[in-house]
Scaffold this motif. Structure first.
Motif, mmCIF file in Angstrom:
data_model
loop_
_atom_site.group_PDB
_atom_site.id
_atom_site.type_symbol
_atom_site.label_atom_id
_atom_site.label_comp_id
_atom_site.label_asym_id
_atom_site.label_seq_id
_atom_site.Cartn_x
_atom_site.Cartn_y
_atom_site.Cartn_z
ATOM 1 N N TYR A 160 0.818 -1.219 0.000
ATOM 2 C CA TYR A 160 0.000 0.000 0.000
ATOM 3 C C TYR A 160 0.847 1.263 0.000
ATOM 4 N N PHE A 161 2.047 1.173 0.548
ATOM 5 C CA PHE A 161 2.870 2.360 0.757
ATOM 6 C C PHE A 161 4.086 2.406 -0.170
ATOM 7 N N LYS A 162 4.056 1.584 -1.225
ATOM 8 C CA LYS A 162 5.127 1.548 -2.212
ATOM 9 C C LYS A 162 4.647 2.179 -3.523
ATOM 10 N N PHE A 163 5.587 2.556 -4.364
ATOM 11 C CA PHE A 163 5.231 3.228 -5.619
ATOM 12 C C PHE A 163 4.392 2.331 -6.527
ATOM 13 N N LEU A 168 -3.747 -1.447 -4.907
ATOM 14 C CA LEU A 168 -4.037 -1.937 -3.563
ATOM 15 C C LEU A 168 -4.408 -0.788 -2.630
ATOM 16 N N ARG A 169 -3.744 0.364 -2.832
ATOM 17 C CA ARG A 169 -4.098 1.541 -2.030
ATOM 18 C C ARG A 169 -5.556 1.919 -2.232
ATOM 19 N N GLN A 170 -6.005 1.833 -3.468
ATOM 20 C CA GLN A 170 -7.389 2.206 -3.769
ATOM 21 C C GLN A 170 -8.375 1.360 -2.969
ATOM 22 N N ALA A 171 -8.007 0.110 -2.699
ATOM 23 C CA ALA A 171 -8.898 -0.768 -1.942
ATOM 24 C C ALA A 171 -9.143 -0.223 -0.545
ATOM 25 N N LEU A 172 -8.126 0.381 0.061
ATOM 26 C CA LEU A 172 -8.291 0.928 1.407
ATOM 27 C C LEU A 172 -9.337 2.043 1.438
ATOM 28 N N ILE A 178 -11.205 3.591 9.167
ATOM 29 C CA ILE A 178 -10.258 2.561 9.586
ATOM 30 C C ILE A 178 -9.832 2.839 11.020
ATOM 31 N N PHE A 179 -9.940 1.827 11.853
ATOM 32 C CA PHE A 179 -9.532 1.905 13.256
ATOM 33 C C PHE A 179 -8.198 1.177 13.406
ATOM 34 N N THR A 180 -7.159 1.927 13.755
ATOM 35 C CA THR A 180 -5.820 1.335 13.821
ATOM 36 C C THR A 180 -5.447 0.985 15.259
ATOM 37 N N GLN A 181 -4.466 0.083 15.353
ATOM 38 C CA GLN A 181 -3.974 -0.311 16.664
ATOM 39 C C GLN A 181 -3.036 0.728 17.262
ATOM 40 N N ASN A 182 -2.385 1.523 16.397
ATOM 41 C CA ASN A 182 -1.345 2.411 16.908
ATOM 42 C C ASN A 182 -1.170 3.654 16.033
ATOM 43 N N GLU A 183 -0.379 4.571 16.547
ATOM 44 C CA GLU A 183 -0.104 5.837 15.862
ATOM 45 C C GLU A 183 0.667 5.626 14.571
ATOM 46 N N ALA A 184 1.588 4.666 14.575
ATOM 47 C CA ALA A 184 2.399 4.416 13.375
ATOM 48 C C ALA A 184 1.527 4.013 12.191
ATOM 49 N N SER A 185 0.523 3.181 12.433
ATOM 50 C CA SER A 185 -0.384 2.767 11.354
ATOM 51 C C SER A 185 -1.203 3.957 10.854
ATOM 52 N N LYS A 186 -1.620 4.810 11.755
ATOM 53 C CA LYS A 186 -2.379 6.008 11.370
ATOM 54 C C LYS A 186 -1.536 6.914 10.479
ATOM 55 N N LYS A 187 -0.275 7.092 10.834
ATOM 56 C CA LYS A 187 0.599 7.956 10.035
ATOM 57 C C LYS A 187 0.853 7.372 8.650
ATOM 58 N N LEU A 188 0.968 6.060 8.558
ATOM 59 C CA LEU A 188 1.155 5.424 7.252
ATOM 60 C C LEU A 188 -0.064 5.665 6.358
ATOM 61 N N LEU A 189 -1.258 5.564 6.923
ATOM 62 C CA LEU A 189 -2.470 5.830 6.148
ATOM 63 C C LEU A 189 -2.526 7.292 5.717
ATOM 64 N N ASN A 193 -2.757 9.836 2.022
ATOM 65 C CA ASN A 193 -3.917 10.726 2.021
ATOM 66 C C ASN A 193 -5.224 10.039 2.422
ATOM 67 N N TYR A 194 -5.125 8.980 3.195
ATOM 68 C CA TYR A 194 -6.327 8.403 3.814
ATOM 69 C C TYR A 194 -6.411 8.974 5.227
ATOM 70 N N ASN A 195 -7.461 9.746 5.478
ATOM 71 C CA ASN A 195 -7.517 10.511 6.725
ATOM 72 C C ASN A 195 -8.681 10.162 7.647
ATOM 73 N N LYS A 196 -9.507 9.211 7.250
ATOM 74 C CA LYS A 196 -10.640 8.827 8.097
ATOM 75 C C LYS A 196 -10.193 7.717 9.042
ATOM 76 N N VAL A 197 -9.348 8.108 9.967
ATOM 77 C CA VAL A 197 -8.656 7.136 10.817
ATOM 78 C C VAL A 197 -8.858 7.486 12.293
ATOM 79 N N THR A 198 -9.061 6.457 13.099
ATOM 80 C CA THR A 198 -9.087 6.601 14.552
ATOM 81 C C THR A 198 -8.144 5.574 15.169
ATOM 82 N N ILE A 199 -7.305 6.038 16.081
ATOM 83 C CA ILE A 199 -6.472 5.091 16.831
ATOM 84 C C ILE A 199 -7.340 4.539 17.964
ATOM 85 N N SER A 200 -7.819 3.323 17.774
ATOM 86 C CA SER A 200 -8.710 2.713 18.762
ATOM 87 C C SER A 200 -7.969 1.791 19.707
#
Length: 411
Positions: A160-163, A168-172, A178-189, A193-200
């Motif tokens: 998802y994060f490669k050129f 695959l990015r479009q699928a996200l 998207i509810f992530t486990q941690n801050e690192a996953s949120k930053k990757l999203l 430019n996927y911004n509808k994220v909550t660190i749950s």
């Protein structure tokens, strides 16, 4: 969706069919997928309102279960479709009470995806952790059907994060949130430019915490353990079993009992463990015919009771991090205030690193390290209690993911 991806799915289907006669697990998946649509046709009618939960395997099912339970209770007039990709999830949970229909996920071809979504038409879809299928998600988005991803955990080396990962990015972006486990996953999203994220956080903390609210009594384990210290080795693989057997044969006091719950419970594997032990052992399947009190080792040649067995542990060893297999669930023993020993290959398991940093878990790489830490924990009651309490406190402090997800859904 990319030509390369769809070609890959076609080749994968052909390859799995070719390999199936020679691999029982793959064979179960191939045969199970052939039945998917006939099962749906039998149990789902065009008038039914549905929810769809998808899990790669058993671990993701356990991770999603606290959320599934709330949704099951809320949407009483909906039918729930639960899908698995792996036989290790489907075969164990094909009769799950959380769902009305349990199926193998069809392979993600364009044809299968359209047929599946047209048939199920889920009002809400919940994917757990990382099992992302672009064609299925594309169909959901095309039909403006709600979908969320929970307990997501991403790494920088994922496509998802490669050129080359555009498709695959479009699928996200089919997920409304998207509810992530941690801050690192949120930053990757956010980097794509996927911004509808909550660190749950991780819903597994809620899942294992609920274990404390039920009756975990197993009378046969009480008969076996008596009043002695008990080491529980859960989800073991041969490389870890070798360490355990060596320790039991050469260092274990008669005042210490051992429970071994192998990941592989095939008769030849169980027999191999018993033959190498030089002390009296007993199998779960023999418990009605043998005197549990006299055995020093109890071997669990069944599934489904390990979580309750951890309730009887004074020390736990969790398998899967010494060889090529991933680390198994360390949160299950941690919730019972148990100190834990694991192997040294745990880089992809942030909860393991956190428990080690929190002084509740110990990593070993060889027999000498295993012997040293296990002996220390056996002899030092104060250390056992302190490290075990560190684990329980960590679990307690990380609950709450389910509430964040449910609050978002407005239930």
């Amino acid at each position: 969706m990319s030509f390369t991806y769809n070609t890959g799915i076609t080749l994968a289907q052909f390859g799995l069919q070719c390999i199936a006669p020679f691999n029982d697990k793959i064979k179960k998946g191939v045969e199970g997928r052939r039945e998917t649509f006939s099962i749906l046709e039998k149990h789902i009618s065009p008038k039914d309102k549905t929810l769809w939960f998808h899990c790669a395997s058993l671990g993701e099912y356990e991770q999603g279960l606290p959320v599934f339970k709330v949704l099951r209770d809320h949407y009483k007039d909906h039918k729930i479709v639960l899908s698995f990709f792996s036989p290790s999830g489907y075969e164990i949970r094909k009769n799950s009470p959380i769902a009305d229909v349990v199926i193998y996920l069809p392979l993600d071809s364009k044809h299968n995806a359209k047929r599946f979504i047209d048939f199920v038409k889920p009002e809400l879809t919940v994917f757990v952790k990382y099992d992302i299928w672009p064609n299925l998600l594309s169909e959901l988005k095309k039909k403006q059907l709600r979908a969320i991803l929970i307990s997501a955990a991403f790494r920088p080396n994922q496509s998802y994060f490669k050129f080359y990962g555009k498709h695959l990015r479009q699928a996200l972006f089919a997920f409304e949130h998207i509810f992530t486990q941690n801050e690192a996953s949120k930053k990757l999203l956010e980097s794509i430019n996927y911004n509808k994220v909550t660190i749950s956080g991780d819903t597994r903390f809620d899942r294992v915490s609920s274990q404390l609210d039920i009756d975990n009594t197993l009378e046969f384990i009480e008969d076996f353990k008596q009043d002695k210290l008990c080491v529980v080795a859960g989800s073991t693989w041969p490389e870890g079993e070798a360490l355990l057997i060596n320790y039991i044969n050469n260092h274990a006091s008669q005042d210490v009992k051992f429970i071994i719950a192998p990941h592989n419970i095939k008769p030849n594997q169980i027999k191999n463990i018993q033959e190498k032990l030089e002390v009296e052992s007993i199998l779960f399947s023999e418990k009605e015919q043998r005197d549990l009190k006299t055995a020093q080792v109890f071997i669990v040649n069944t599934i489904g009771i390990l979580t309750k067995i951890y309730n009887y542990a004074d020390i736990a060893y969790v398998g899967g991090a010494l060889g090529n297999t991933g680390l198994h669930n360390t949160l299950e023993p941690a919730v019972f205030s148990v100190p834990i020993i694991i192997g040294n290959i745990y880089d992809k398991f942030p909860e393991a690193k956190a428990l080690i940093d929190n002084n509740g878990m110990f990593s070993i790489a060889n027999q000498t390290e295993f012997d040293t830490i296990l002996t220390e924990l056996i002899k030092d009651k104060a250390k056992r209690e302190l490290t075990g309490n560190n684990n329980a406190t960590y679990i307690k402090n990380h609950k709450g993911a389910v509430n964040k997800i449910i609050n978002y859904l407005g239930l």
